[in-house]
Motif scaffolding. Structure first.
Motif, PDB file in Angstrom:
ATOM      1  N   GLU A  52       2.561   1.941  -6.250  1.00  0.00           N
ATOM      2  CA  GLU A  52       2.525   1.847  -7.566  1.00  0.00           C
ATOM      3  C   GLU A  52       1.295   1.019  -8.155  1.00  0.00           C
ATOM      4  O   GLU A  52       1.094   0.894  -9.297  1.00  0.00           O
ATOM      5  CB  GLU A  52       3.707   1.036  -8.229  1.00  0.00           C
ATOM      6  CG  GLU A  52       4.937   1.630  -7.809  1.00  0.00           C
ATOM      7  CD  GLU A  52       5.989   2.048  -9.075  1.00  0.00           C
ATOM      8  OE1 GLU A  52       6.467   3.117  -9.000  1.00  0.00           O
ATOM      9  OE2 GLU A  52       5.639   1.452  -9.917  1.00  0.00           O
ATOM     10  N   ASP A  53       0.475   0.533  -7.263  1.00  0.00           N
ATOM     11  CA  ASP A  53      -0.658  -0.170  -7.837  1.00  0.00           C
ATOM     12  C   ASP A  53      -1.586   0.456  -8.445  1.00  0.00           C
ATOM     13  O   ASP A  53      -2.328  -0.421  -9.064  1.00  0.00           O
ATOM     14  CB  ASP A  53      -0.998  -1.193  -6.441  1.00  0.00           C
ATOM     15  CG  ASP A  53      -1.844  -0.135  -5.449  1.00  0.00           C
ATOM     16  OD1 ASP A  53      -2.388  -0.665  -4.458  1.00  0.00           O
ATOM     17  OD2 ASP A  53      -1.995   0.983  -5.631  1.00  0.00           O
ATOM     18  N   ASP A  54      -1.390   1.825  -8.452  1.00  0.00           N
ATOM     19  CA  ASP A  54      -2.671   2.366  -9.225  1.00  0.00           C
ATOM     20  C   ASP A  54      -2.062   2.764 -10.809  1.00  0.00           C
ATOM     21  O   ASP A  54      -2.690   3.212 -11.479  1.00  0.00           O
ATOM     22  CB  ASP A  54      -2.951   3.621  -8.663  1.00  0.00           C
ATOM     23  CG  ASP A  54      -3.255   3.338  -7.169  1.00  0.00           C
ATOM     24  OD1 ASP A  54      -4.094   2.577  -6.817  1.00  0.00           O
ATOM     25  OD2 ASP A  54      -3.102   4.359  -6.366  1.00  0.00           O
ATOM     26  N   VAL A  55      -0.697   2.286 -10.814  1.00  0.00           N
ATOM     27  CA  VAL A  55      -0.059   2.838 -11.952  1.00  0.00           C
ATOM     28  C   VAL A  55       0.195   1.680 -12.880  1.00  0.00           C
ATOM     29  O   VAL A  55       0.244   0.542 -12.218  1.00  0.00           O
ATOM     30  CB  VAL A  55       1.328   3.469 -11.727  1.00  0.00           C
ATOM     31  CG1 VAL A  55       1.870   4.198 -12.811  1.00  0.00           C
ATOM     32  CG2 VAL A  55       1.217   4.425 -10.362  1.00  0.00           C
TER      33      VAL A  55
ATOM     34  N   VAL B 273       7.460   7.677 -17.237  1.00  0.00           N
ATOM     35  CA  VAL B 273       6.237   7.027 -16.982  1.00  0.00           C
ATOM     36  C   VAL B 273       5.336   7.532 -17.774  1.00  0.00           C
ATOM     37  O   VAL B 273       5.243   8.413 -18.571  1.00  0.00           O
ATOM     38  CB  VAL B 273       5.585   7.515 -15.524  1.00  0.00           C
ATOM     39  CG1 VAL B 273       3.996   7.021 -15.391  1.00  0.00           C
ATOM     40  CG2 VAL B 273       6.298   7.588 -14.454  1.00  0.00           C
ATOM     41  N   LYS B 330      -7.717   4.317  -1.426  1.00  0.00           N
ATOM     42  CA  LYS B 330      -7.352   4.000  -2.955  1.00  0.00           C
ATOM     43  C   LYS B 330      -7.400   5.185  -4.017  1.00  0.00           C
ATOM     44  O   LYS B 330      -6.591   5.700  -4.425  1.00  0.00           O
ATOM     45  CB  LYS B 330      -7.991   2.677  -3.314  1.00  0.00           C
ATOM     46  CG  LYS B 330      -7.229   2.300  -4.644  1.00  0.00           C
ATOM     47  CD  LYS B 330      -7.909   0.740  -5.049  1.00  0.00           C
ATOM     48  CE  LYS B 330      -7.668   0.358  -6.405  1.00  0.00           C
ATOM     49  NZ  LYS B 330      -6.353   0.068  -6.713  1.00  0.00           N
ATOM     50  N   GLN B 334      -4.807   7.563  -5.640  1.00  0.00           N
ATOM     51  CA  GLN B 334      -4.779   7.432  -7.148  1.00  0.00           C
ATOM     52  C   GLN B 334      -4.692   9.250  -7.777  1.00  0.00           C
ATOM     53  O   GLN B 334      -3.842   9.553  -8.444  1.00  0.00           O
ATOM     54  CB  GLN B 334      -5.895   6.982  -7.784  1.00  0.00           C
ATOM     55  CG  GLN B 334      -6.240   7.331  -9.100  1.00  0.00           C
ATOM     56  CD  GLN B 334      -5.598   6.346 -10.162  1.00  0.00           C
ATOM     57  OE1 GLN B 334      -5.294   5.261  -9.676  1.00  0.00           O
ATOM     58  NE2 GLN B 334      -5.565   6.544 -11.427  1.00  0.00           N
ATOM     59  N   HIS B 337      -1.423  10.566  -6.942  1.00  0.00           N
ATOM     60  CA  HIS B 337      -0.365  10.231  -7.883  1.00  0.00           C
ATOM     61  C   HIS B 337      -0.575  11.051  -9.236  1.00  0.00           C
ATOM     62  O   HIS B 337       0.519  11.834  -9.730  1.00  0.00           O
ATOM     63  CB  HIS B 337      -0.460   8.774  -8.318  1.00  0.00           C
ATOM     64  CG  HIS B 337       0.285   8.405  -9.596  1.00  0.00           C
ATOM     65  ND1 HIS B 337       1.631   8.234  -9.493  1.00  0.00           N
ATOM     66  CD2 HIS B 337      -0.071   8.014 -10.616  1.00  0.00           C
ATOM     67  CE1 HIS B 337       2.171   7.925 -10.574  1.00  0.00           C
ATOM     68  NE2 HIS B 337       1.143   7.749 -11.397  1.00  0.00           N
TER      69      HIS B 337
END
Lengths: 487, 616
Positions: A52-55, B273, B330, B334, B337
């Motif tokens: 979740e760290d990107d969210v 979300v 990373k 991203q 997601h």
């Protein structure tokens, strides 16, 4: 060949419209599904940090933690819990929005020379812009309140536009007042126009103001809008009346019913509205509105009693009261709970139909929807059965049978029921596509047989399950040497 | 000519500056009330505020607790109350009640109202009337412009539309003028101004008027041309179903202030979300302007690429893996997601649209635009109403019918209206009255009727008023003239032509190749012709009010500079995401960059909801 495409995809592909369809070959929707599976199944095994760290960190309510909306909800709940001072919600995580540096002195931005380079860019962009746009107005210096007795309408309006001190004191004569109003209108500034109108409202009689506004459409519209916003219903009604805008006045008065919560009072209010000067067409709608609410009050009282006694209410408890629902919803309700009642009762479908002059088509649709919802297939069948004068029964419908099928299907009708109505669809192509969509195999097979279309039958065989009755039926047909196939 | 300049499209100015100006000004205002204070924020200012500041910012300036303005009694114990509100009379009355209740209870507090973006005399009059003028200090927070993206700036004033076009209240004209003035001061000077519409003209004048006060030289202009357009010039475009990704997301999930809340069926998890939708999201950036039918393929392609990128890990040694994790992982995660979110969204939209028989709906819309098989369209709409399918959708189709057909036949109007009221409630009498006033849904009238009425009225009043009355009547009888406009501007391509949505040839792609948005077509034509010359018939059909102004300040010689190809389009009354997509496409074709400034982002639902009267 077995095809496992989802129904909706079949449907989209089957559409005739050229532009918004998906490629038959590509079958992108299933590609997409595959992509989804692929994306979801990608496992990143060599990391253990939180996905979740990107969210944004999001609280239970969905607001990003640290956002203002979130914080307000927190305050609100803390108030309700104890009413004591919780202060600011504790936020452990860092706020989601990066803190944009606001460390430099703000006053320097507005008053003096900036220090850092980045700020310089801002202030240099607008060194001479009037302070009003960028810095909030501070108390006006006393010096501004000098003699304004000789200010013309132009000067007054100009000063008002700039938020400077002004006075209406000198505008005493009607002529001066109207010059001022016309000047405000001329300046196109709604804020100033309304300010002048407020002044005129206080210093002119209603009759005179209304007379003057008759020929000033723009000012008039501002005035009407202002009275609406102020909630001055009475003044507004009077104004519209004196202007001869009786229809607007009637609608405005009718609108008041929305603010009345109690249904009996609302009913009485609507009754009083009937006599208002509506257009003939609207007058009958308002009459209907009154009659409807009157009936609903009666039905509601009776059905409340019936709720624990009558079977249909016990089996399908009412989710809401019928009060203030539209006519069609009321009809649906009556088809649901009061089907078969004699026309004499207010709650019967027949009575509602005739009272509100509901069209045959509309009536059919509503009955169909309600009876299908209850899975009363016998009622559905009867609805379409008409006896002609020879005494034969025949299925008739004021709406296309493809629509009937659609409604039945949306109410989860079983295939046997659907089949009957699919077979009544007139257009052969449409019939086949509906039959395929809802898996009415017999209809598809029989239709192809009637069309003597051997090729299509073979293709369809590929779509049904092996060794199923349908499969065998097709095989029998294909083996039948009596049929003269066209292909 | 256009094609040669395609590649060197100029860069957009940096609009984050606007956010900083707004934030700094708010902080300045908060500092004007030193000490701890509770802050009450108007509900529709919350999201815009969230975009430029956060709780920490407010806290740093001694804001203690935050509340939403809800028109109910308050529980605050603070001795300083600050209200950050829109200039609305109802809100000011609520504050007056609070102050007067405190007075009655002998409670001493200080109060401050910060009006955003400006205060109105009518609000101050309420303070005066309620006897609290002077007890409450007032200020203005000139937060005019919120950048929603690199090329979208919103005034976040949805009420502009109803106030101006339905109510005829020009209160926001100066506000829009100030917004333009701010842009001109920071990014100008503009050298050319074009526009069409009564409001556009007034806004232009207001801006010119405000400019007079502080005319100055800026070293370098970043925006060359400005185009102002009234929403009522083109109602058809925002009423069409959106089929470009960003517009579709707005129609289905409602984008609010540049952010969307994806429901659990999209996220395939328990919770919703919230996602910011802008050019920062690389996946979104690639699909936002695409026709929906293209989106699946693009997303699949991206999914494959992502898989390949992940797969590269296999066979890496420790050192390579370390680099991979620190440099690429990373970013990949991203993207991973975002990709799954947009795939989820596409899937969910597909499902919903299939459920409502979108295909047939689009077919009806396209027939209306083309003027083809109107009877079939009417019975489709009728059935929509009979089956009580979405109240707003039915209204949208009725309006499209009226706009494209220049009004409904009296017989149809009466019958459809009666059925509508039966299906959705009699109180929609009020909605129909509003729609008629705005010209969105009208009855066809015989040509003479109006003239007869005019001359009758004319006899009753003196000469001077006749002209004004005629104006009033002609605005009432305003015709959309859609068919004639469509013909003249070739808005509806001929049927039977294949339209490849993957490589669109014109702006019609945003509506599946069925219709070029009128608003954007006008902009294209005027820019091409550098004015309205040759468009006389078109402007006549649009009820005139077109103008060209040298916007002052800028030199006419700079035709070759980049800024000349940066065009600011201001929509008064709102614009849709589809229109923005169309302009982006036009920009790419012609080597322009468009910046869209709008009073609010609208779509059919928001536009029509503003016409409903069943509140207040």
């Amino acid at each position: 060949m077995m095809r496992s495409k989802p129904d909706e995809d079949d449907y989209w592909n089957s559409s005739k419209f050229r532009a918004f369809t998906f490629d038959d070959d590509d079958d992108e929707f299933s590609t997409l599904k595959e992509s989804k599976r692929a994306v979801n199944s990608i496992v990143v095994d060599d990391d253990d940090d939180d996905d979740e760290d990107d969210v944004e960190k999001v609280s239970w309510s969905g607001e990003p933690v640290g956002s203002i909306s979130w914080s307000i909800k927190e305050t609100a709940s803390s108030v309700h819990v104890g009413g004591q001072d919780h202060g600011f919600p504790k936020i452990d995580s860092t706020p989601s929005l990066p803190r944009q540096g606001s460390g430099y002195s703000l006053s320097s931005l507005f008053k003096g020379r900036p220090k850092s380079g980045s700020i310089q860019a801002i202030s240099e962009s607008f060194p001479d812009v009037p302070s009003r746009s960028f810095a909030p107005e501070l108390r006006k210096p006393k010096a501004e309140y000098k003699d304004y007795s000789d200010w013309s309408p132009e000067e007054t309006v100009r000063r008002m536009q700039r938020g400077k001190a002004y006075s209406f004191e000198t505008f005493r004569s009607l002529k001066d007042k109207m010059l001022l109003l016309d000047e405000a209108v001329h300046a196109n500034d709604g804020n100033v126009i309304t300010a002048v109108l407020i002044f005129l409202k206080k210093s002119l009689s209603k009759e005179i103001l209304s007379r003057e506004l008759t020929s000033r459409e723009i000012a008039l519209r501002h005035y009407i809008h202002y009275l609406k916003e102020m909630g001055e219903q009475k003044s507004l009604v009077e104004l519209l009346k004196s202007l001869g805008r009786t229809e607007d006045m009637a609608l405005l008065q009718y609108k008041e019913h929305l603010n009345i919560k109690d249904e009996v009072r609302k009913k009485e209010y609507l009754k009083a509205c009937i006599g208002l000067p509506f257009s003939p067409e609207d007058a009958s709608h308002v009459q209907d509105h009154y009659t409807l609410l009157e009936r609903q009050i009666i039905i509601e009282a009776n059905d409340k009693q019936a709720e624990n006694k009558v079977e249909v209410f016990k089996k399908h408890p009412r989710k809401a009261s019928i009060l203030n629902m539209p006519i069609i919803t009321t009809l649906y309700y009556s088809c649901f709970y009061h089907y078969g009642e004699p026309e004499g009762t207010f709650s019967s479908p027949a009575n509602i139909r005739s009272t509100f002059k509901i069209s045959e088509k509309q009536y059919f649709l509503t009955v169909l929807g309600a009876r299908a919802k209850l899975k009363e297939w016998f009622d559905v069948d009867r609805l379409f059965t008409a006896k002609n004068w020879f005494g034969y029964t025949k299925k008739k419908s004021p709406i296309g049978f493809h629509r009937v099928v659609d409604i039945l299907q949306k109410n989860n009708a079983p295939v046997q029921v659907l089949q009957e109505y699919v077979s009544l669809v007139e257009d052969t192509e449409q019939k086949i596509s509906l039959a395929q969509k809802y898996k009415c195999h017999d209809i598809v097979i029989d239709t192809y047989k009637d069309l003597k279309d051997r090729q299509q039958l073979i293709i369809y065989q590929g779509k049904v399950e092996r060794n199923s009755p349908e499969d065998r039926k097709i095989q029998d047909l294909l083996n039948n040497t009596q049929i003269r196939w066209k292909n | 000519m256009a094609h040669s300049s395609r590649k060197d499209a100029p860069d957009l100015p940096d609009f984050s500056l606007l956010k900083r100006i707004a934030r700094d000004q708010l902080i300045y205002l908060l500092e004007q009330l030193p000490g701890k204070k509770d802050l009450f924020i108007e509900a529709d200012l919350m999201s815009p505020l969230d975009r430029i500041a956060n709780v920490t910012t407010l806290k740093e300036h001694e804001v203690d607790k935050l509340y939403k303005v809800d028109h109910k009694p308050i529980y605050s114990t603070s001795d300083q109350l600050c209200f950050l509100i829109r200039p609305r009379i109802q809100t000011v009355k609520w504050i007056a009640d609070i102050v007067n209740a405190d007075k009655a209870a002998g409670k001493l507090r200080s109060y401050k109202i910060i009006f955003s973006p400006q205060k109105f005399y009518a609000c101050e009059a309420v303070l005066e009337e309620q006897g609290i003028y002077g007890d409450v200090s007032t200020d203005e927070w000139a937060f005019h412009l919120l950048p929603l993206d690199d090329d979208i700036i919103s005034l976040e004033l949805p009420e502009f539309f109803r106030d101006n076009f339905l109510g005829g209240d020009q209160r926001w004209v100066t506000t829009a003028g100030s917004a333009l003035h701010l842009l001109h001061s920071v990014y100008g000077p503009f050298s050319k101004a074009y526009g069409i519409g009564r409001c556009a003209k007034m806004v232009y004048e207001s801006w010119r008027e405000q400019g007079k006060e502080g005319e100055k030289k800026t070293p370098q202009s970043e925006i060359g041309t400005v185009f102002l357009v009234d929403r009522d010039v083109d109602f058809v475009t925002p009423l069409c179903s959106q089929v470009v990704y960003e517009g579709l997301v707005d129609d289905i999930f409602r984008i609010k202030c540049g952010s969307v809340e994806f429901t659990p069926d999209v996220t395939s998890s328990e919770k919703s979300v919230k996602v910011m939708l802008n050019s920062q999201d690389k996946v979104f950036g690639e699909i936002r302007n695409e026709h929906f039918s293209n989106v699946f393929g693009l997303l699949s392609q991206k999914a494959r690429n992502l898989q390949t990128a992940y797969d590269r890990r296999r066979g890496m040694d420790i050192k390579q893996m370390k680099t991979f994790v620190s440099e690429e992982l990373k970013g990949l995660k991203q993207e991973h997601h975002l990709l799954s979110l947009h795939i989820g969204a596409s899937e969910s939209m597909m499902k919903r649209k299939t459920k409502q028989d979108f295909q047939e709906l689009l077919k009806t819309e396209h027939s209306l635009l083309e003027g083809f098989e109107i009877r079939e369209c009417i019975s489709y709409i009728e059935e929509h109403i009979n089956r009580q399918v979405s109240m707003i959708e039915s209204l949208r189709l009725l309006c499209l019918l009226s706009l494209t057909e220049n009004g409904l036949l009296p017989k149809d109007y009466r019958s459809l209206k009666a059925q509508y009221l039966q299906s959705y409630g009699t109180e929609h009498l009020l909605t129909f009255a509003n729609l008629r006033q705005l010209g969105l849904l009208v009855e066809q009238q015989a040509g003479e009727t109006l003239t007869v009425m005019e001359s009758k009225v004319g006899k009753l009043v003196n000469d001077k008023t006749v002209g004004k009355l005629t104006d009033a009547f002609s605005s009432l009888a305003k015709k959309s003239n859609f068919r004639a406009l469509s013909k003249r501007l070739a808005l509806v391509p001929k049927t039977m032509e294949e339209y490849d949505l993957r490589t669109p040839r014109d702006m019609a792609y945003i509506f599946s190749g069925a219709y070029i948005p009128l608003s954007c077509k006008l902009i294209e034509q005027v820019l091409e012709r550098e004015g309205w010359t040759g468009l006389e018939e078109v402007t006549r059909l649009l009820n005139g009010n077109e103008f060209v102004g040298s916007a002052g300040g800028g030199s006419e010689t700079g035709r070759t500079t980049d800024s000349q190809r940066i065009i600011l389009v201001m929509f008064l009354g709102g614009c849709s995401y589809s229109e923005i997509s169309a302009l982006r496409f036009l920009g790419k074709e012609k080597g322009y960059k468009f910046i869209v400034v709008t009073t609010a982002i609208i779509n059919a639902a928001r536009l029509l909801e503003a016409m409903l009267d069943n509140y207040g």
